[in-house]
Design an enzyme around this catalytic site. Structure first.
Site, PDB file in Angstrom:
ATOM      1  N   ARG A   1       0.743  -1.004  -0.059  1.00 59.00           N
ATOM      2  CA  ARG A   1      -0.027   0.004   0.182  1.00 59.00           C
ATOM      3  C   ARG A   1       0.879   1.060   0.037  1.00 59.00           C
ATOM      4  O   ARG A   1       0.645   2.299  -0.759  1.00 59.00           O
ATOM      5  CB  ARG A   1      -1.117  -0.004   0.982  1.00 59.00           C
ATOM      6  CG  ARG A   1      -1.914   1.241   1.124  1.00 59.00           C
ATOM      7  CD  ARG A   1      -3.042   0.923   2.105  1.00 59.00           C
ATOM      8  NE  ARG A   1      -2.438   0.965   3.428  1.00 59.00           N
ATOM      9  CZ  ARG A   1      -3.416   1.114   4.429  1.00 59.00           C
ATOM     10  NH1 ARG A   1      -4.322   0.750   4.548  1.00 59.00           N
ATOM     11  NH2 ARG A   1      -2.816   1.041   5.944  1.00 59.00           N
TER      12      ARG A   1
ATOM     13  N   LYS B   1      -2.247   6.844   1.406  1.00 62.88           N
ATOM     14  CA  LYS B   1      -2.151   7.525   2.425  1.00 62.88           C
ATOM     15  C   LYS B   1      -1.159   8.666   2.751  1.00 62.88           C
ATOM     16  O   LYS B   1      -0.017   8.473   3.038  1.00 62.88           O
ATOM     17  CB  LYS B   1      -1.717   6.031   3.591  1.00 62.88           C
ATOM     18  CG  LYS B   1      -2.104   6.543   4.875  1.00 62.88           C
ATOM     19  CD  LYS B   1      -2.048   4.884   5.644  1.00 62.88           C
ATOM     20  CE  LYS B   1      -2.152   4.997   7.113  1.00 62.88           C
ATOM     21  NZ  LYS B   1      -3.580   5.439   7.623  1.00 62.88           N
TER      22      LYS B   1
ATOM     23  N   GLU C   1     -16.119   7.250   4.383  1.00 60.60           N
ATOM     24  CA  GLU C   1     -15.250   6.862   5.623  1.00 60.60           C
ATOM     25  C   GLU C   1     -15.951   7.096   6.924  1.00 60.60           C
ATOM     26  O   GLU C   1     -16.814   8.157   7.009  1.00 60.60           O
ATOM     27  CB  GLU C   1     -13.906   6.952   5.472  1.00 60.60           C
ATOM     28  CG  GLU C   1     -13.176   6.567   4.333  1.00 60.60           C
ATOM     29  CD  GLU C   1     -11.636   6.748   4.329  1.00 60.60           C
ATOM     30  OE1 GLU C   1     -10.863   5.508   4.054  1.00 60.60           O
ATOM     31  OE2 GLU C   1     -11.072   7.801   4.553  1.00 60.60           O
TER      32      GLU C   1
END
Length: 345
Positions: free
Chosen positions: A86, A188, A224
């Site tokens: 990721r 991220k 989210e």
């Protein structure tokens, strides 16, 4: 330089989710098109140019992972390869070179081993949180990608991210966006979290645990829950989580999607309209920090929608939490490759 914490200074059962300056961290440096070998360092402060690219143009990404003390005294990492993968997908989005997956995982092991006395004891519910991060250090005042980077992993012992642990909390929908539809939501990056500070603060001041982010195009579909992914368990036995190009792909989410069928639940990534949330019997937030945090209610446009209970945890949420943490702490056998043992002295 800050004072280093000692294990005897810590109340393992009441840690909270905060930073402690531990003795060791791993650092590697990218220069002239290649990574240094990297290694453990003791100084928690870094000397970086005031013109470092990351300070001004935000070329910075990070990860979150945990190390878990087993009953036999050993220590587990949970799916660290997925963190490495990721991070490299995030790196692609921000025009940063990949961190070699083998170096990433080995560095995590080194940091845990070097700080092993700070891995909380089995049975306390606490863990050693690991924060890999990676940022541009090239001095510049024009908007360009950096050519020099620093990669680090530090550790800190933590308790539950949300006060109360496995206790239902209340959320409210927000009007502000965390990330653009075709922006950096799936990466991220630090900027996504900076943009969440104001809506999160507004939710807290209004008495809620955090904000529910809706899709940035229509403000209709759930994305989210604060800094965690959303899941809902329908009354007809489906484990559903939103699918969107602006949602961070949570490692916990994909782990729970894989585990859900063990409990007779049908796993689905799908569009979830905020106007259709009454179909859920149970709702929760999920992520490395949050683990699984039940949601008792969501308030949208002044109307409160209550799920299983505002005070008690739903049965499927309890089962999924027990199964996931059982694997992480080594009490239960999980799917092949999910657990990586950390060799200790």
């Amino acid at each position: 330089m800050s004072d280093k914490i000692k294990p005897e200074d810590l109340d393992w059962a009441n840690l909270g989710f905060g930073y402690h300056d531990l003795p060791y961290r791993f650092r590697a440096y990218y220069k002239d098109g290649k990574w240094s070998e990297g290694g453990l360092e003791t100084d928690s402060y870094m000397r970086v140019s005031e013109a470092a690219q990351s300070f001004h143009y935000g070329q910075e990404i990070f990860e979150g992972a945990k190390a878990y003390r087993r009953k036999d005294g050993g220590v587990n990492l949970f799916r660290p390869n997925m963190n490495a993968q990721r991070m490299n997908r995030s790196a692609d989005r921000l025009l940063m070179p990949h961190v070699p997956e083998e170096m990433f995982v080995e560095a995590m092991k080194q940091v845990v081993k070097a700080n092993q006395e700070f891995v909380p004891p089995y049975g306390t519910g606490a863990t050693l949180y690991l924060r890999p991060f990676y940022f541009g250090t090239t001095p510049m005042v024009g908007v360009h990608a950096a050519s020099d980077f620093t990669f680090e992993i530090f550790a800190t012992p933590v308790g539950a991210y949300y006060k109360g642990g496995l206790t239902p909390t209340a959320y409210v929908t927000g009007k502000l966006d965390r990330a653009a539809h075709a922006g950096t939501g799936r990466a991220k990056v630090a900027g996504n979290y900076a943009s969440s500070l104001l809506p999160g603060d507004e939710a807290h001041k209004a008495g809620y645990s955090d904000v529910v982010y809706l899709d940035p195009r229509l403000h209709e579909n759930i994305e989210e829950l604060g800094s965690a992914n959303f899941f809902g368990i329908t009354k007809d036995g489906k484990f559903q989580t939103p699918k969107s190009p602006s949602i961070l792909p949570s490692i916990t989410k994909y782990s729970l999607l894989a585990l859900a069928p063990e409990f007779g639940l049908i796993p689905e990534e799908t569009t979830i309209s905020i106007n259709d949330i009454d179909r859920f019997a149970e709702v929760g937030a999920m992520g490395t920090a949050a683990v699984i945090s039940p949601v008792g209610s969501i308030t949208h446009e002044g109307k409160k929608h209550v799920f299983y209970s505002e005070t008690e945890v739903g049965p499927y949420t309890q089962k999924l939490y027990k199964r996931l943490t059982g694997i992480q702490f080594g009490d239960e056998e999980g799917p092949e490759g999910w657990i990586v043992d950390v060799p200790l002295d």
